[in-house]
Design a protein around this motif. Structure first.
Motif, PDB file in Angstrom:
ATOM      1  N   UNK A 288       0.826  -1.202   0.000  1.00 18.46           N
ATOM      2  CA  UNK A 288       0.000   0.000   0.000  1.00 18.46           C
ATOM      3  C   UNK A 288       0.863   1.256   0.000  1.00 18.46           C
ATOM      4  N   UNK A 289       0.375   2.325  -0.653  1.00 17.59           N
ATOM      5  CA  UNK A 289       1.147   3.567  -0.690  1.00 17.59           C
ATOM      6  C   UNK A 289       1.134   4.277   0.658  1.00 17.59           C
ATOM      7  N   UNK A 290       1.863   5.342   0.741  1.00 17.94           N
ATOM      8  CA  UNK A 290       1.943   6.131   1.961  1.00 17.94           C
ATOM      9  C   UNK A 290       0.560   6.627   2.372  1.00 17.94           C
ATOM     10  N   UNK A 291       0.295   6.631   3.666  1.00 15.64           N
ATOM     11  CA  UNK A 291      -0.963   7.139   4.177  1.00 15.64           C
ATOM     12  C   UNK A 291      -1.068   8.640   3.901  1.00 15.64           C
ATOM     13  N   UNK A 292      -2.191   9.052   3.326  1.00 14.82           N
ATOM     14  CA  UNK A 292      -2.355  10.475   3.013  1.00 14.82           C
ATOM     15  C   UNK A 292      -3.204  11.209   4.047  1.00 14.82           C
ATOM     16  N   UNK A 293      -3.864  10.469   4.941  1.00 12.26           N
ATOM     17  CA  UNK A 293      -4.668  11.099   5.993  1.00 12.26           C
ATOM     18  C   UNK A 293      -3.764  11.369   7.190  1.00 12.26           C
ATOM     19  N   UNK A 294      -2.939  12.370   7.072  1.00 14.63           N
ATOM     20  CA  UNK A 294      -1.886  12.589   8.069  1.00 14.63           C
ATOM     21  C   UNK A 294      -2.337  13.400   9.274  1.00 14.63           C
ATOM     22  N   UNK A 295      -2.996  14.506   9.049  1.00 13.35           N
ATOM     23  CA  UNK A 295      -3.358  15.356  10.183  1.00 13.35           C
ATOM     24  C   UNK A 295      -4.741  15.037  10.756  1.00 13.35           C
ATOM     25  N   UNK A 296      -5.521  14.229  10.029  1.00 15.41           N
ATOM     26  CA  UNK A 296      -6.829  13.799  10.525  1.00 15.41           C
ATOM     27  C   UNK A 296      -7.065  12.345  10.122  1.00 15.41           C
ATOM     28  N   UNK A 297      -7.732  11.588  10.990  1.00 14.19           N
ATOM     29  CA  UNK A 297      -8.034  10.187  10.686  1.00 14.19           C
ATOM     30  C   UNK A 297      -9.529   9.945  10.826  1.00 14.19           C
ATOM     31  N   UNK A 298     -10.016   8.875  10.221  1.00 13.54           N
ATOM     32  CA  UNK A 298     -11.437   8.564  10.224  1.00 13.54           C
ATOM     33  C   UNK A 298     -11.842   7.894  11.529  1.00 13.54           C
ATOM     34  N   UNK A 299     -12.925   8.370  12.131  1.00 15.66           N
ATOM     35  CA  UNK A 299     -13.435   7.791  13.376  1.00 15.66           C
ATOM     36  C   UNK A 299     -14.710   6.985  13.157  1.00 15.66           C
ATOM     37  N   UNK A 300     -15.325   7.143  12.001  1.00 14.55           N
ATOM     38  CA  UNK A 300     -16.582   6.458  11.734  1.00 14.55           C
ATOM     39  C   UNK A 300     -17.381   7.243  10.708  1.00 14.55           C
ATOM     40  N   UNK A 301     -18.680   7.276  10.896  1.00 12.68           N
ATOM     41  CA  UNK A 301     -19.523   8.024   9.975  1.00 12.68           C
ATOM     42  C   UNK A 301     -20.837   8.386  10.638  1.00 12.68           C
ATOM     43  N   UNK A 302     -21.505   9.348  10.059  1.00 10.25           N
ATOM     44  CA  UNK A 302     -22.842   9.748  10.502  1.00 10.25           C
ATOM     45  C   UNK A 302     -23.819   9.343   9.410  1.00 10.25           C
ATOM     46  N   UNK A 303     -24.841   8.626   9.773  1.00  5.45           N
ATOM     47  CA  UNK A 303     -25.824   8.144   8.803  1.00  5.45           C
ATOM     48  C   UNK A 303     -27.167   8.813   9.038  1.00  5.45           C
ATOM     49  N   UNK A 304     -27.889   8.983   7.960  1.00  7.55           N
ATOM     50  CA  UNK A 304     -29.224   9.582   8.024  1.00  7.55           C
ATOM     51  C   UNK A 304     -30.197   8.707   7.233  1.00  7.55           C
TER      52      UNK A 304
END
Length: 418
Positions: A220-236
């Motif tokens: 896999x290539x270098x991680x591009x989400x450096x200053x923020x990471x995913x915590x989940x999602x909001x669904x509607x």
């Protein structure tokens, strides 16, 4: 006699040019041969009769649609015009019947919009948070493109950096998380973000290029989400239009719709499709709205629709547009991000910017920034024409040394010093 001739002439002049193709087999064949060249299509000779028949049906459908709905939206020929219904299904990839609901139930839901006000218009394009439309090709990977569109906007909003993220990484790596989906056989944006959360990473499209087929989840290539990471999602889930609009003001929304023949032939205008059976089968991204329409980015390239976008009419179901809406949530990592940015789309739904043909650029643009996302990262690229003031392209900056601009205080400085 002169009056009759004049009436016939007026009728001919007002006629859709496509109608002429139905009057001459040779004209139809010539048109189809040009269509093949423009779309890079090559078929065995044995298929020519079938493809020509499908093309003729597409012409007939476009003419009938424009006659019925031309005042609202316009239909046109595109790369799908010689495909069978089965072949067109290969360009979808959201299977609502297999979505048991646990992804939506497991996520935090956004509060109801009741009592909240929604602006009359809103656009993530104006904020430079939308990458140009991409092309999923003959692969049921719309879910991956919808997921990256929402994640790209979320990262841009939080970090200030727009990055085109890799749909190919989703194709290669999401399957182990959810055995119901497998790359080109369809999937869901919810589990794409689950992958980002579990692995705390996401590569860029430039580093893991899209191939329209799944591969191995390795190297896999270098991680591009450096200053923020995913915590989940909001669904509607199963909300109404107002909830969708409120969601769009929070982030670009991943949404699912039902693709019909009407949608496939869409070219421009505000679509009000009443032919759907309310079976969501295609994932796209809602990027803004006006009092008249909700603007959606598709993943069939810029040769489809309105340069890759479609306008869904307000106060309409939009073929399930409000049923599976969601967007990812992020948290800071306290790490710096010095990566270069990717350019946002220059698509303008109202064509406010005039000619965009590089060979016919039109009159000299005004000495101002026309995009809110203007910044030093865009200077020296083809996008600095939208950031003339920031990038020192104004004529009143000619007195400043090269590489500097005239700041509001009247002094010549480097852009970042103003």
């Amino acid at each position: 006699m002169l009056l009759i001739l004049s009436c016939l002439l007026v009728g001919t002049l007002g006629e859709d040019p496509l109608s002429q193709l139905l009057k001459s087999p040779q004209a139809l064949l010539s048109s189809y041969q040009t269509f093949q060249l423009q779309n890079g299509k090559v078929y065995p000779t044995s298929e020519l009769r079938l493809r020509l028949r499908l093309y003729r049906k597409a012409v007939e459908f476009v003419l009938s649609q424009n006659k019925l709905h031309g005042d609202e939206w316009q239909s046109g020929l595109n790369f799908m015009s010689d495909l069978s219904a089965e072949e067109r299904r290969q360009y979808l990839g959201f299977n609502a019947t297999a979505l048991l609901g646990h992804e939506l139930a497991a996520s935090a839901e956004i509060p109801s919009s009741e009592g909240l006000s929604v602006p009359s218009s809103f656009s993530w394009l104006d904020k430079g948070a939308v990458t140009p439309p991409k092309d999923q090709a003959k692969c049921g990977s719309c879910w991956a493109f919808s997921a990256t569109a929402a994640l790209e906007a979320a990262y841009k909003t939080n970090s200030g950096k727009l990055k085109s993220l890799s749909e190919q990484e989703y194709l290669d790596c999401v399957y182990p998380l959810d055995k119901r989906q497998n790359g080109c056989d369809g999937g869901y944006y919810f589990t794409a973000w689950d992958y980002n959360k579990k692995n705390a990473r996401m590569g860029r499209s430039r580093d893991r290029v899209y191939t329209a087929r799944p591969g191995k989840c390795s190297n896999l290539p270098e991680n591009s989400l450096k200053s923020y990471s995913v915590t989940g999602y909001i669904a509607m889930p199963n909300r109404n239009e107002k909830d969708t609009l409120l969601g769009i003001t929070k982030n670009v929304l991943s949404v699912a719709i039902e693709v019909t023949q009407t949608f496939s032939a869409y070219k421009s205008g505000i679509l009000r499709d009443n032919t759907c059976a309310h079976n969501s089968n295609h994932a796209v991204a809602a990027v803004g709205f006006t009092p008249q329409y909700i603007l959606v980015k598709n993943s069939w390239g810029t040769r489809w629709g309105d340069r890759g976008f479609v306008k869904f009419a307000r106060n309409h179901h939009g073929c399930e547009l409000h049923k599976f809406t969601a967007y990812p949530t992020l948290k800071p990592t306290n790490k710096a991000d010095s990566d270069p940015v990717d350019a946002p789309t220059v698509y303008d739904p109202e064509n406010r910017e005039g000619p965009t043909d590089p060979y016919n650029p039109g009159p000299e643009p005004p000495c101002e920034d026309t995009k809110s996302w203007c910044g030093p990262d865009y200077c020296g690229t083809s996008y600095d024409k939208y950031c003339r003031k920031t990038c020192g392209k104004c004529t009143d900056d000619s007195s400043c040394p090269e590489g500097t601009v005239k700041c509001p205080d009247g002094k010549c400085k480097h852009v970042h010093m103003c």
